[in-house]
Design a protein around this motif. Structure first.
Motif, PDB file in Angstrom:
ATOM      1  N   TYR A 166      45.235  47.818  46.834  1.00  0.00           N
ATOM      2  CA  TYR A 166      46.365  47.051  47.384  1.00  0.00           C
ATOM      3  C   TYR A 166      46.116  45.549  47.236  1.00  0.00           C
ATOM      4  O   TYR A 166      46.984  44.796  46.788  1.00  0.00           O
ATOM      5  CB  TYR A 166      46.569  47.415  48.853  1.00  0.00           C
ATOM      6  N   MET A 167      44.914  45.111  47.614  1.00  0.00           N
ATOM      7  CA  MET A 167      44.605  43.689  47.545  1.00  0.00           C
ATOM      8  C   MET A 167      44.571  43.178  46.107  1.00  0.00           C
ATOM      9  O   MET A 167      44.953  42.035  45.840  1.00  0.00           O
ATOM     10  CB  MET A 167      43.266  43.415  48.237  1.00  0.00           C
ATOM     11  N   HIS A 189      34.760  36.253  39.641  1.00  0.00           N
ATOM     12  CA  HIS A 189      35.555  36.569  38.461  1.00  0.00           C
ATOM     13  C   HIS A 189      36.610  37.601  38.878  1.00  0.00           C
ATOM     14  O   HIS A 189      36.338  38.802  38.956  1.00  0.00           O
ATOM     15  CB  HIS A 189      34.657  37.113  37.351  1.00  0.00           C
ATOM     16  N   VAL A 190      37.798  37.111  39.181  1.00  0.00           N
ATOM     17  CA  VAL A 190      38.844  37.969  39.742  1.00  0.00           C
ATOM     18  C   VAL A 190      40.174  37.744  39.032  1.00  0.00           C
ATOM     19  O   VAL A 190      41.249  37.900  39.618  1.00  0.00           O
ATOM     20  CB  VAL A 190      38.996  37.715  41.264  1.00  0.00           C
ATOM     21  N   GLN A 195      38.668  43.221  37.576  1.00  0.00           N
ATOM     22  CA  GLN A 195      37.601  42.324  38.016  1.00  0.00           C
ATOM     23  C   GLN A 195      37.602  42.178  39.538  1.00  0.00           C
ATOM     24  O   GLN A 195      36.540  42.123  40.168  1.00  0.00           O
ATOM     25  CB  GLN A 195      37.773  40.951  37.363  1.00  0.00           C
ATOM     26  N   PHE A 196      38.793  42.127  40.114  1.00  0.00           N
ATOM     27  CA  PHE A 196      38.888  42.016  41.562  1.00  0.00           C
ATOM     28  C   PHE A 196      38.258  43.229  42.241  1.00  0.00           C
ATOM     29  O   PHE A 196      37.552  43.089  43.249  1.00  0.00           O
ATOM     30  CB  PHE A 196      40.344  41.887  42.007  1.00  0.00           C
ATOM     31  N   PHE A 200      35.348  43.177  44.919  1.00  0.00           N
ATOM     32  CA  PHE A 200      35.576  43.776  46.231  1.00  0.00           C
ATOM     33  C   PHE A 200      34.376  44.623  46.638  1.00  0.00           C
ATOM     34  O   PHE A 200      33.892  44.546  47.777  1.00  0.00           O
ATOM     35  CB  PHE A 200      36.852  44.618  46.192  1.00  0.00           C
ATOM     36  N   LYS A 201      33.872  45.434  45.708  1.00  0.00           N
ATOM     37  CA  LYS A 201      32.710  46.277  45.997  1.00  0.00           C
ATOM     38  C   LYS A 201      31.491  45.427  46.324  1.00  0.00           C
ATOM     39  O   LYS A 201      30.727  45.729  47.250  1.00  0.00           O
ATOM     40  CB  LYS A 201      32.411  47.182  44.801  1.00  0.00           C
ATOM     41  N   ALA A 202      31.292  44.341  45.568  1.00  0.00           N
ATOM     42  CA  ALA A 202      30.129  43.486  45.778  1.00  0.00           C
ATOM     43  C   ALA A 202      30.191  42.780  47.131  1.00  0.00           C
ATOM     44  O   ALA A 202      29.153  42.522  47.756  1.00  0.00           O
ATOM     45  CB  ALA A 202      30.032  42.457  44.657  1.00  0.00           C
ATOM     46  N   ASN A 203      31.393  42.464  47.593  1.00  0.00           N
ATOM     47  CA  ASN A 203      31.553  41.735  48.850  1.00  0.00           C
ATOM     48  C   ASN A 203      31.604  42.645  50.077  1.00  0.00           C
ATOM     49  O   ASN A 203      31.507  42.157  51.204  1.00  0.00           O
ATOM     50  CB  ASN A 203      32.819  40.880  48.821  1.00  0.00           C
TER      51      ASN A 203
END
Length: 216
Positions: A166-167, A189-190, A195-196, A200-203
């Motif tokens: 969604y985001m 890098h989004v 890439q987003f 998202f997973k990394a954050n």
């Protein structure tokens, strides 16, 4: 209803042990609707879901956390209330909880809040699966900043992967990313939805514990 958060600095090598130590959660929610404990690297974040008049219960749990975390804290790592720059509830009911951590330049709480305030909110943010089917809804969101940490809290009914999807497709996201860039202390890098999703997973912080008040 509202969301609040505290942040603790721990020794990075103690992250797994900290998750175990605090894994049972607070013994008494003191009237709060719930809490969530999230860990990533040298940072522990406790998120509180509560009524506007429940600040005393938030402080009590924060003091309990400080005592239990004392052996693992870095110097100056005592729990610190984060500055809430956004809190919005679409519905008030039990929901999943996630926390995403971003590295930011200290001192820009007001500017970061202004960027998010410009985003047009949807009346009912609907989550959808990879085939476009409706899978849930975002219940509430909160944004907190303290020193070099920005924490995005999402309450949702559905799957976290669908929250990310969604985001990634949210209207106005590329423009918002450009406005946030001057305040970020990490390279993001989004440019594309793909890439987003990786970012998202990394954050996403690991949820070490979740407590919710029993329904009457």
């Amino acid at each position: 209803m509202a969301l609040s958060a505290t942040v603790h600095r721990i020794r990075p090598e103690a992250a797994e042990e900290v998750a175990e130590v605090l894994g049972e959660g607070p013994a008494d929610l003191g009237g709060l609707s719930g809490t969530g404990l999230f860990v990533q690297e040298d940072t522990v974040v406790r998120v509180f879901h509560h009524g506007e008049g429940d600040g005393g219960a938030v402080e009590l749990i924060g003091r309990e956390d400080e005592k239990r975390l004392a052996p693992y804290l870095r110097e100056g790592g005592a729990p610190v209330p984060m500055v809430r720059v956004q809190s919005r509830f679409i519905e008030d009911r039990p929901a999943g909880l996630a926390a995403l951590r971003y590295k930011v330049k200290p001192g820009y709480e007001k500017e970061i809040g202004e960027v998010f305030a410009q985003v047009q909110a949807e009346a009912r943010p609907t989550l959808r699966g990879d085939k476009g089917q409706e899978t849930g809804v975002i219940i509430g969101v909160g944004l907190f900043v303290k020193d070099d940490n920005m924490i995005r809290v999402v309450m949702f009914d559905g799957e976290l992967d669908d929250v990310a999807r969604y985001m990634s497709k949210r209207g106005g996201r590329p423009e918002m990313e450009k406005k946030l860039a001057p305040y970020m202390a990490e390279t993001r890098h989004v440019e594309t939805p793909e890439q987003f999703l990786e970012q998202f997973k990394a954050n996403t912080m690991r949820c070490a514990h979740r407590s919710r008040r029993a329904e009457p």
